[in-house]
Design a protein around this motif. Structure first.
Motif, PDB file in Angstrom:
ATOM      1  N   ARG A   4      31.129  64.087 -55.228  1.00  0.00           N
ATOM      2  CA  ARG A   4      31.322  64.590 -53.863  1.00  0.00           C
ATOM      3  C   ARG A   4      31.257  66.114 -53.852  1.00  0.00           C
ATOM      4  O   ARG A   4      30.633  66.712 -52.970  1.00  0.00           O
ATOM      5  N   LYS A   5      31.880  66.723 -54.849  1.00  0.00           N
ATOM      6  CA  LYS A   5      31.818  68.188 -54.935  1.00  0.00           C
ATOM      7  C   LYS A   5      30.376  68.658 -55.114  1.00  0.00           C
ATOM      8  O   LYS A   5      29.955  69.655 -54.518  1.00  0.00           O
ATOM      9  N   LEU A   6      29.616  67.944 -55.942  1.00  0.00           N
ATOM     10  CA  LEU A   6      28.214  68.306 -56.149  1.00  0.00           C
ATOM     11  C   LEU A   6      27.419  68.152 -54.859  1.00  0.00           C
ATOM     12  O   LEU A   6      26.541  68.966 -54.557  1.00  0.00           O
ATOM     13  N   HIS A   7      27.735  67.098 -54.116  1.00  0.00           N
ATOM     14  CA  HIS A   7      27.058  66.891 -52.827  1.00  0.00           C
ATOM     15  C   HIS A   7      27.369  68.050 -51.873  1.00  0.00           C
ATOM     16  O   HIS A   7      26.460  68.569 -51.196  1.00  0.00           O
ATOM     17  N   TYR A   8      28.616  68.466 -51.830  1.00  0.00           N
ATOM     18  CA  TYR A   8      28.986  69.603 -50.986  1.00  0.00           C
ATOM     19  C   TYR A   8      28.262  70.866 -51.450  1.00  0.00           C
ATOM     20  O   TYR A   8      27.757  71.648 -50.639  1.00  0.00           O
ATOM     21  N   PHE A   9      28.213  71.059 -52.778  1.00  0.00           N
ATOM     22  CA  PHE A   9      27.551  72.238 -53.321  1.00  0.00           C
ATOM     23  C   PHE A   9      26.073  72.270 -52.923  1.00  0.00           C
ATOM     24  O   PHE A   9      25.556  73.311 -52.485  1.00  0.00           O
ATOM     25  N   ALA A  21      26.607  73.950 -43.151  1.00  0.00           N
ATOM     26  CA  ALA A  21      26.809  72.909 -44.166  1.00  0.00           C
ATOM     27  C   ALA A  21      27.955  71.990 -43.773  1.00  0.00           C
ATOM     28  O   ALA A  21      27.867  70.767 -43.932  1.00  0.00           O
ATOM     29  N   ALA A  22      29.030  72.559 -43.237  1.00  0.00           N
ATOM     30  CA  ALA A  22      30.170  71.745 -42.796  1.00  0.00           C
ATOM     31  C   ALA A  22      29.763  70.803 -41.684  1.00  0.00           C
ATOM     32  O   ALA A  22      30.193  69.638 -41.638  1.00  0.00           O
ATOM     33  N   GLN A  23      28.915  71.293 -40.749  1.00  0.00           N
ATOM     34  CA  GLN A  23      28.436  70.440 -39.665  1.00  0.00           C
ATOM     35  C   GLN A  23      27.616  69.268 -40.216  1.00  0.00           C
ATOM     36  O   GLN A  23      27.759  68.126 -39.762  1.00  0.00           O
ATOM     37  N   ARG A  24      26.745  69.543 -41.181  1.00  0.00           N
ATOM     38  CA  ARG A  24      25.936  68.480 -41.791  1.00  0.00           C
ATOM     39  C   ARG A  24      26.806  67.437 -42.481  1.00  0.00           C
ATOM     40  O   ARG A  24      26.515  66.231 -42.472  1.00  0.00           O
ATOM     41  N   LEU A  25      27.897  67.917 -43.072  1.00  0.00           N
ATOM     42  CA  LEU A  25      28.768  67.026 -43.828  1.00  0.00           C
ATOM     43  C   LEU A  25      29.830  66.363 -42.957  1.00  0.00           C
ATOM     44  O   LEU A  25      30.591  65.516 -43.436  1.00  0.00           O
ATOM     45  N   HIS A  26      29.882  66.769 -41.681  1.00  0.00           N
ATOM     46  CA  HIS A  26      30.855  66.219 -40.721  1.00  0.00           C
ATOM     47  C   HIS A  26      32.293  66.453 -41.179  1.00  0.00           C
ATOM     48  O   HIS A  26      33.161  65.566 -41.096  1.00  0.00           O
ATOM     49  N   GLN A  29      35.154  73.545 -41.921  1.00  0.00           N
ATOM     50  CA  GLN A  29      34.746  74.515 -42.934  1.00  0.00           C
ATOM     51  C   GLN A  29      35.799  74.764 -44.012  1.00  0.00           C
ATOM     52  O   GLN A  29      35.448  74.882 -45.196  1.00  0.00           O
ATOM     53  N   PRO A  30      37.111  74.865 -43.672  1.00  0.00           N
ATOM     54  CA  PRO A  30      38.104  75.151 -44.722  1.00  0.00           C
ATOM     55  C   PRO A  30      38.110  74.132 -45.869  1.00  0.00           C
ATOM     56  O   PRO A  30      38.108  74.528 -47.045  1.00  0.00           O
ATOM     57  N   PRO A  31      38.086  72.809 -45.595  1.00  0.00           N
ATOM     58  CA  PRO A  31      38.046  71.858 -46.723  1.00  0.00           C
ATOM     59  C   PRO A  31      36.785  72.009 -47.565  1.00  0.00           C
ATOM     60  O   PRO A  31      36.822  71.827 -48.792  1.00  0.00           O
ATOM     61  N   LEU A  32      35.667  72.349 -46.903  1.00  0.00           N
ATOM     62  CA  LEU A  32      34.431  72.556 -47.645  1.00  0.00           C
ATOM     63  C   LEU A  32      34.574  73.728 -48.606  1.00  0.00           C
ATOM     64  O   LEU A  32      34.190  73.649 -49.787  1.00  0.00           O
ATOM     65  N   SER A  33      35.110  74.800 -48.106  1.00  0.00           N
ATOM     66  CA  SER A  33      35.311  75.978 -48.961  1.00  0.00           C
ATOM     67  C   SER A  33      36.244  75.665 -50.127  1.00  0.00           C
ATOM     68  O   SER A  33      36.023  76.108 -51.259  1.00  0.00           O
TER      69      SER A  33
END
Length: 299
Positions: A4-9, A21-26, A29-33
């Motif tokens: 999952r981390k790799l997918h976010y990266f 990127a956060a929008q694409r991942l639904h 932004q803070p959890p993504l960061s």
């Protein structure tokens, strides 16, 4: 999971913008960061240079990107394969089948299954009933199509009826019995016979001989044929006559004719047989397909 981390990266690397990127991942932004920071801590490397104006990959991030994409694709392929195997759409299945099963509808059903489930591998091998049951016992095959009757011990296996076939008489085309539309067992006195090997189908052989004896026929066996192709060749050559399953009629070779037989001959019942502990989703899907196809053919 690190996948999952790799997918976010990878998503951030493709967008080079945490918001998009956060929008694409639904996700917000803070959890993504936080996930990207956690990945950087795992790798002990900074993956992005972040400024108020832009986001760029560091050398470490550039090195990770193709590897991350490859790992994610591998993981996706693995998930797809596991799901396909669980659904019976992929895998390997070894199948032994007696020669009598080799009918056009059997071949067509196999072809349709392979076409529909292209990732499934079917390993098919022609065998006698005895050899197929032994191969099942030794786990050399997963499934067998064999002749079964009450005298054949299959207590170690599960079974499902596949089809019934009638007996036919195979004759040289110029034989006197070929003039008849049907032949009775009593007509076979004094005839020379081409028989299949008893060791291949002992129960069927014994029952056939008992039926002939009951009709006062003492068959003059002039040749034992180990394979059906040999039987047909010998009959067409005039060596003798042969009692064969009706599936044999699909071989319309020159010099050979078939006639129905009137009389009490053993029933030719073909079953699918397998070990319960070796059942797989692919095996069950295959058997369901074959039973559905034979039902549609005979109706």
């Amino acid at each position: 999971m690190r996948f999952r981390k790799l997918h976010y990266f990878v998503t951030v690397a493709e967008e080079l913008h945490f918001g998009r990127a956060a929008q694409r991942l639904h996700i917000s932004q803070p959890p993504l960061s936080q996930q990207i920071k956690s990945l950087e801590e795992d790798l002990d490397a900074i993956l992005f240079d972040r400024t108020s104006q832009r986001v760029t990959l560091t050398k470490a991030g550039e090195a990770l990107l193709p590897q991350a994409k490859s790992l994610l694709q591998m993981w996706q392929n693995t998930q797809d394969q596991v799901k396909a195997v669980a659904k019976g759409e992929e895998g390997n299945l070894s199948i032994g089948f007696i020669w009598a099963t080799g009918t056009p509808h059997f071949s067509k059903s196999i072809g349709e299954f392979k076409k529909k489930y292209s990732k499934a591998t079917l390993n098919l091998e022609s065998m006698s009933t005895v050899d197929a049951l032994q191969a099942l016992s030794l786990d050399k095959i997963d499934l067998a199509f064999v002749f079964l009757n009450p005298s054949v011990d299959v207590s170690l296996f599960k079974q499902s009826h596949y089809e019934h076939q009638d007996n036919l008489l195979a004759l040289p085309e110029h034989h006197t019995l070929a003039r008849k539309s049907r032949v009775s067992l009593s007509d076979l006195k004094e005839e020379s016979f081409v028989m299949f090997a008893r060791a291949s189908h002992p129960s069927l052989y014994d029952q056939t001989m008992n039926s002939l004896h009951a009709a006062n026929v003492q068959p003059n066996i002039v040749q034992i044929a180990k394979v059906t192709q040999t039987t047909r060749t010998l009959v067409a050559a005039g060596v003798g006559i042969a009692i064969v399953p009706e599936s044999t009629k699909y071989d319309q070779r020159e010099g050979l004719v078939y006639r129905p037989i009137e009389g009490d001959l053993p029933k030719l019942e073909i079953y699918m047989v397998w070990k319960a502990e070796r059942e797989t989703p692919l095996m069950m899907r295959f058997m369901e397909h074959m039973l559905r196809q034979i039902k549609e053919t005979t109706n």
